[in-house]
Design a protein around this motif. Sequence first.
Motif, PDB file in Angstrom:
ATOM      1  N   ALA A 155     -56.897  75.012  -2.466  1.00  0.00           N
ATOM      2  CA  ALA A 155     -57.910  76.056  -2.463  1.00  0.00           C
ATOM      3  C   ALA A 155     -58.525  76.161  -1.069  1.00  0.00           C
ATOM      4  O   ALA A 155     -58.549  77.219  -0.464  1.00  0.00           O
ATOM      5  CB  ALA A 155     -58.970  75.744  -3.501  1.00  0.00           C
ATOM      6  N   ALA A 156     -58.995  75.044  -0.566  1.00  0.00           N
ATOM      7  CA  ALA A 156     -59.529  75.040   0.793  1.00  0.00           C
ATOM      8  C   ALA A 156     -58.661  74.073   1.569  1.00  0.00           C
ATOM      9  O   ALA A 156     -58.497  72.935   1.171  1.00  0.00           O
ATOM     10  CB  ALA A 156     -60.969  74.552   0.774  1.00  0.00           C
ATOM     11  N   SER A 157     -58.062  74.527   2.624  1.00  0.00           N
ATOM     12  CA  SER A 157     -57.233  73.602   3.366  1.00  0.00           C
ATOM     13  C   SER A 157     -57.290  73.939   4.839  1.00  0.00           C
ATOM     14  O   SER A 157     -57.566  75.063   5.235  1.00  0.00           O
ATOM     15  CB  SER A 157     -55.801  73.614   2.852  1.00  0.00           C
ATOM     16  OG  SER A 157     -55.003  74.455   3.634  1.00  0.00           O
ATOM     17  N   ALA A 158     -57.038  72.933   5.631  1.00  0.00           N
ATOM     18  CA  ALA A 158     -57.087  73.113   7.078  1.00  0.00           C
ATOM     19  C   ALA A 158     -55.699  73.385   7.626  1.00  0.00           C
ATOM     20  O   ALA A 158     -55.482  73.321   8.822  1.00  0.00           O
ATOM     21  CB  ALA A 158     -57.678  71.861   7.717  1.00  0.00           C
ATOM     22  N   LEU A 159     -54.740  73.661   6.744  1.00  0.00           N
ATOM     23  CA  LEU A 159     -53.374  73.866   7.206  1.00  0.00           C
ATOM     24  C   LEU A 159     -53.250  75.234   7.881  1.00  0.00           C
ATOM     25  O   LEU A 159     -54.035  76.146   7.632  1.00  0.00           O
ATOM     26  CB  LEU A 159     -52.391  73.739   6.039  1.00  0.00           C
ATOM     27  CG  LEU A 159     -52.478  72.408   5.283  1.00  0.00           C
ATOM     28  CD1 LEU A 159     -51.424  72.341   4.200  1.00  0.00           C
ATOM     29  CD2 LEU A 159     -52.342  71.223   6.219  1.00  0.00           C
ATOM     30  N   GLU A 160     -52.230  75.340   8.692  1.00  0.00           N
ATOM     31  CA  GLU A 160     -52.094  76.492   9.578  1.00  0.00           C
ATOM     32  C   GLU A 160     -51.729  77.780   8.827  1.00  0.00           C
ATOM     33  O   GLU A 160     -52.308  78.823   9.054  1.00  0.00           O
ATOM     34  CB  GLU A 160     -51.029  76.177  10.630  1.00  0.00           C
ATOM     35  CG  GLU A 160     -50.931  77.170  11.750  1.00  0.00           C
ATOM     36  CD  GLU A 160     -52.079  77.063  12.753  1.00  0.00           C
ATOM     37  OE1 GLU A 160     -52.767  76.021  12.751  1.00  0.00           O
ATOM     38  OE2 GLU A 160     -52.277  78.020  13.498  1.00  0.00           O
ATOM     39  N   SER A 161     -50.731  77.678   7.957  1.00  0.00           N
ATOM     40  CA  SER A 161     -50.321  78.883   7.230  1.00  0.00           C
ATOM     41  C   SER A 161     -49.813  78.486   5.854  1.00  0.00           C
ATOM     42  O   SER A 161     -49.465  77.336   5.628  1.00  0.00           O
ATOM     43  CB  SER A 161     -49.209  79.615   7.996  1.00  0.00           C
ATOM     44  OG  SER A 161     -48.027  78.853   7.955  1.00  0.00           O
ATOM     45  N   ARG A 162     -49.815  79.417   4.945  1.00  0.00           N
ATOM     46  CA  ARG A 162     -49.285  79.139   3.611  1.00  0.00           C
ATOM     47  C   ARG A 162     -48.252  80.201   3.246  1.00  0.00           C
ATOM     48  O   ARG A 162     -48.511  81.399   3.327  1.00  0.00           O
ATOM     49  CB  ARG A 162     -50.390  79.109   2.561  1.00  0.00           C
ATOM     50  CG  ARG A 162     -49.830  78.856   1.168  1.00  0.00           C
ATOM     51  CD  ARG A 162     -50.888  78.416   0.195  1.00  0.00           C
ATOM     52  NE  ARG A 162     -51.855  79.463  -0.044  1.00  0.00           N
ATOM     53  CZ  ARG A 162     -53.158  79.241  -0.138  1.00  0.00           C
ATOM     54  NH1 ARG A 162     -53.640  78.026   0.007  1.00  0.00           N
ATOM     55  NH2 ARG A 162     -53.981  80.246  -0.369  1.00  0.00           N
ATOM     56  N   TRP A 163     -47.099  79.738   2.851  1.00  0.00           N
ATOM     57  CA  TRP A 163     -46.007  80.607   2.472  1.00  0.00           C
ATOM     58  C   TRP A 163     -45.738  80.428   0.995  1.00  0.00           C
ATOM     59  O   TRP A 163     -45.963  79.358   0.449  1.00  0.00           O
ATOM     60  CB  TRP A 163     -44.735  80.247   3.248  1.00  0.00           C
ATOM     61  CG  TRP A 163     -44.890  80.369   4.723  1.00  0.00           C
ATOM     62  CD1 TRP A 163     -45.526  79.488   5.540  1.00  0.00           C
ATOM     63  CD2 TRP A 163     -44.405  81.420   5.549  1.00  0.00           C
ATOM     64  NE1 TRP A 163     -45.469  79.928   6.826  1.00  0.00           N
ATOM     65  CE2 TRP A 163     -44.776  81.112   6.869  1.00  0.00           C
ATOM     66  CE3 TRP A 163     -43.691  82.586   5.299  1.00  0.00           C
ATOM     67  CZ2 TRP A 163     -44.469  81.936   7.934  1.00  0.00           C
ATOM     68  CZ3 TRP A 163     -43.371  83.405   6.362  1.00  0.00           C
ATOM     69  CH2 TRP A 163     -43.770  83.081   7.674  1.00  0.00           C
ATOM     70  N   ARG A 164     -45.250  81.496   0.388  1.00  0.00           N
ATOM     71  CA  ARG A 164     -44.798  81.352  -0.984  1.00  0.00           C
ATOM     72  C   ARG A 164     -43.374  81.894  -1.041  1.00  0.00           C
ATOM     73  O   ARG A 164     -43.107  83.009  -0.600  1.00  0.00           O
ATOM     74  CB  ARG A 164     -45.721  82.111  -1.936  1.00  0.00           C
ATOM     75  CG  ARG A 164     -45.196  82.089  -3.348  1.00  0.00           C
ATOM     76  CD  ARG A 164     -46.165  82.508  -4.410  1.00  0.00           C
ATOM     77  NE  ARG A 164     -45.526  82.231  -5.690  1.00  0.00           N
ATOM     78  CZ  ARG A 164     -45.628  81.083  -6.333  1.00  0.00           C
ATOM     79  NH1 ARG A 164     -46.385  80.123  -5.855  1.00  0.00           N
ATOM     80  NH2 ARG A 164     -44.981  80.884  -7.467  1.00  0.00           N
ATOM     81  N   ILE A 165     -42.467  81.106  -1.557  1.00  0.00           N
ATOM     82  CA  ILE A 165     -41.079  81.557  -1.622  1.00  0.00           C
ATOM     83  C   ILE A 165     -40.615  81.472  -3.075  1.00  0.00           C
ATOM     84  O   ILE A 165     -40.610  80.404  -3.683  1.00  0.00           O
ATOM     85  CB  ILE A 165     -40.166  80.713  -0.710  1.00  0.00           C
ATOM     86  CG1 ILE A 165     -40.785  80.627   0.694  1.00  0.00           C
ATOM     87  CG2 ILE A 165     -38.766  81.329  -0.656  1.00  0.00           C
ATOM     88  CD1 ILE A 165     -39.960  79.887   1.692  1.00  0.00           C
ATOM     89  N   ASP A 166     -40.280  82.611  -3.616  1.00  0.00           N
ATOM     90  CA  ASP A 166     -39.782  82.696  -4.990  1.00  0.00           C
ATOM     91  C   ASP A 166     -38.338  83.149  -4.954  1.00  0.00           C
ATOM     92  O   ASP A 166     -37.884  83.742  -3.980  1.00  0.00           O
ATOM     93  CB  ASP A 166     -40.600  83.730  -5.776  1.00  0.00           C
ATOM     94  CG  ASP A 166     -41.977  83.209  -6.115  1.00  0.00           C
ATOM     95  OD1 ASP A 166     -42.045  82.248  -6.893  1.00  0.00           O
ATOM     96  OD2 ASP A 166     -42.970  83.750  -5.588  1.00  0.00           O
ATOM     97  N   SER A 167     -37.669  82.876  -6.044  1.00  0.00           N
ATOM     98  CA  SER A 167     -36.305  83.383  -6.139  1.00  0.00           C
ATOM     99  C   SER A 167     -36.363  84.864  -6.516  1.00  0.00           C
ATOM    100  O   SER A 167     -37.348  85.334  -7.066  1.00  0.00           O
ATOM    101  CB  SER A 167     -35.540  82.594  -7.191  1.00  0.00           C
ATOM    102  OG  SER A 167     -36.285  82.582  -8.382  1.00  0.00           O
ATOM    103  N   ALA A 168     -35.283  85.567  -6.207  1.00  0.00           N
ATOM    104  CA  ALA A 168     -35.194  86.974  -6.577  1.00  0.00           C
ATOM    105  C   ALA A 168     -33.753  87.253  -6.986  1.00  0.00           C
ATOM    106  O   ALA A 168     -32.833  86.574  -6.519  1.00  0.00           O
ATOM    107  CB  ALA A 168     -35.595  87.856  -5.402  1.00  0.00           C
ATOM    108  N   PRO A 169     -33.544  88.202  -7.872  1.00  0.00           N
ATOM    109  CA  PRO A 169     -32.173  88.492  -8.306  1.00  0.00           C
ATOM    110  C   PRO A 169     -31.288  88.871  -7.116  1.00  0.00           C
ATOM    111  O   PRO A 169     -31.679  89.681  -6.278  1.00  0.00           O
ATOM    112  CB  PRO A 169     -32.349  89.680  -9.253  1.00  0.00           C
ATOM    113  CG  PRO A 169     -33.773  89.608  -9.688  1.00  0.00           C
ATOM    114  CD  PRO A 169     -34.527  89.023  -8.550  1.00  0.00           C
ATOM    115  N   ALA A 170     -30.123  88.234  -7.066  1.00  0.00           N
ATOM    116  CA  ALA A 170     -29.227  88.429  -5.924  1.00  0.00           C
ATOM    117  C   ALA A 170     -28.176  89.477  -6.246  1.00  0.00           C
ATOM    118  O   ALA A 170     -27.920  89.783  -7.408  1.00  0.00           O
ATOM    119  CB  ALA A 170     -28.553  87.110  -5.573  1.00  0.00           C
ATOM    120  N   GLY A 171     -27.584  90.012  -5.165  1.00  0.00           N
ATOM    121  CA  GLY A 171     -26.506  90.975  -5.340  1.00  0.00           C
ATOM    122  C   GLY A 171     -25.256  90.274  -5.844  1.00  0.00           C
ATOM    123  O   GLY A 171     -24.605  90.715  -6.777  1.00  0.00           O
TER     124      GLY A 171
END
Lengths: 500, 235
Positions: free
Chosen positions: B171-187
């Motif tokens: 919730a509160a963090s001193a980290l530089e950046s936050r990414w979220r990576i989810d899967s998505a249907p592929a071709g």
Amino acid sequence: MPQTERSRDQKTREDPAPLIVVTETGGRSLVTALDREAELTGLTMGMTLPDARAVFPAVVVVPADPAADAALLDRLVAWCGRYTPWAAAEGRDGIFLDVTGCAHLFGGEAAMCADLTARLESFGFTARAALADTPGAAWAISHFGESGTVVPSDETRETLARLPVAALRLDPATVSGLVQVGVRTVEALRNMPRAPLAARFGDVVGQRLDQVSGDIREPISPHMPVVPFRARLAFAEPIALMADIERGMRHLLDDLCQQLAQAGQGGRRLVLTLYRVDGDVFDITVGAARPARDPDRLARLFGGRLSGFEPAFGVEVMTLTASVTESMAPVAPALSVAMRHVTAPDAAFCGDRLAPLIDCLGNRLGFDQVVRLAAIESHLPERMARARPALANAVTFAWPSLPPRPLRLLRRPERIEASVPEQALQASPERFRWRRTDYEIRLAEGPERIAPEWWTDDGAAKTRDYWRVEDMAGRRFWICRHGLLRPGESAEWFLHGLFA
Amino acid sequence: MSVARTSRRNVAMDALRAQVAAIERGGVVGRRTVSLGLPALDATLPEGGLALGAVHEATGPIAAGLVAMVAAQLEGPLLWCVDTDARALLYGPGLDALGLHPARIVIARCRGQTDLLWAMEEGLRTSALAAVVGEPPGIVDLTASRRLQLAAEAGDTLGIVLNSEKGVRFAASALESRWRIDSAPAGDMARPRWKVVLERCRGGIREPHWMVERDEETGHFAVVAALADRPVAAL
């Protein structure tokens, strides 16, 4: 010049009441140890408990605990390491110290004997010590002579002559047998012809006589294996400040690293032993993933561990030993970089630069927990990668080219409920249920057939058909059918891995 | 005339932005960065790449994908700190398949959160590593994240905290950046797709997202489509 020291009984409390230790033997309770007060009241070893109670009703009785006694004796042997590394427990209550070449450190043999007994007395032990040419002679004099005796080499024979035969470490039956035939002293026994003695009492009598005189060598096996790389530091006054202890450790490290460098060795395991003034001995062991002899690096490894040490009233002696060493070629830094590119198959992996970090992690987490995943010759998915120590040599990281494998493998394949269309039983399932969640498969790749390794398995293993599948949300799983498909049988499905 | 004024204003704005960014980073200017290998992603980051000497966070089921993207651009060994109780184990051939060669990955198996954060800090402090990856089993609180960030600054090493479970735990963090990576249907099977969202970044734009495709044959990443700018929840 071995020296026997005898500790009788740990005085468990400050209470001045006589104290006896009682052992149950054959339905009788016998006094097997007693303190000085008990001795003064007229109690003796070997008395039965009722007799002892009759002599002195208020006597404090403690049941014997041989295991605890042995543990205590072991700790005392370790403590004796402050005098010499050649210390060994003898029987139930004795310690042999080989002090050849050590006595001068303590102001001579007599002074060393006195120092030893005084220190043991201060811990609450009753100790008798003697120093003689052979372990046998030292034992005899410490048990039957005057404590603190230092027998000069040429007087061993005369000193022992008047002692009773029991001084030869013979069992009670032999002793009483000898006394019955009128042989009471060592001198009398020595004058007896050997053959009839051996015929009646066995070889042991002659052997003990020879051990006392030194005709048969009786080596002392040390409590700790003697290591060639050892540094020792004694303080005139006990030191209790952490900064001083660290400085002492630094001094020892410099000394030891110099010894290691001269021998072309590097330490893999180092033990710092701190002898506290109250008699407790503390060992701090650190390991190194690669042989090391850089004092700065080793000091850092010890630094963290030392903070947990409680100096109490102070430390009087510190020793540092390299218990495991490995040869370490003295390589100039520039050359080692050049060589690394030739020898290391993974040039990007700078093992030399990483060694300090891996030591640091390994000492806290365990060296078997800091690993790299190496390739094993097997085609079973769960066998083909094995964790090996991060800096292990002779490992390969090259797998044969394989279809894409999942990033994570479950600890054990987990059973899933898969539904396969009736008309295409050889195809991948259309949907499956794993951990109470349904997944609908939209893409599948397979099957990849992996046969069991018949040469290692017990025959129960079955062929597996693997599919890589993607569900509606794009999540990718590695699932397999266990066993070949047979008509009328429902196949077992498992989920084995997760992609990315 | 108006064009010249606009450009002058832009220059002034850029200078101010740089100043603000420097203040936000505690006066650190001119940090080294690592490209993510995708210009579209790099352009969104205030420094034109993922800052080294900083700790970043990746969440979502494909969180490890961020490591794969970064590691392809970095040379040298990686430290990967995992919990001994984790249900799934890192798998050598799988790392290899993602372009993370197992020879360059030291895995530290830690008993619990305390040991794991300690191992990460130790790794971040040494400059011998290209990156330190950690999968803490519990919540990394503000203090812990600040400690990690300081360690990363001290060693000038890239840190990545992976949080594969669902839910935001920082919730509160001193980290530089936050990414979220989810899967998505592929071709198709050979080109898995990930939905990459930059959820938070110091001095960056709010929540840009992309559809990233990975070619398993070559190991290259490509942005297939910038997603429409709508709230993440609607996706």
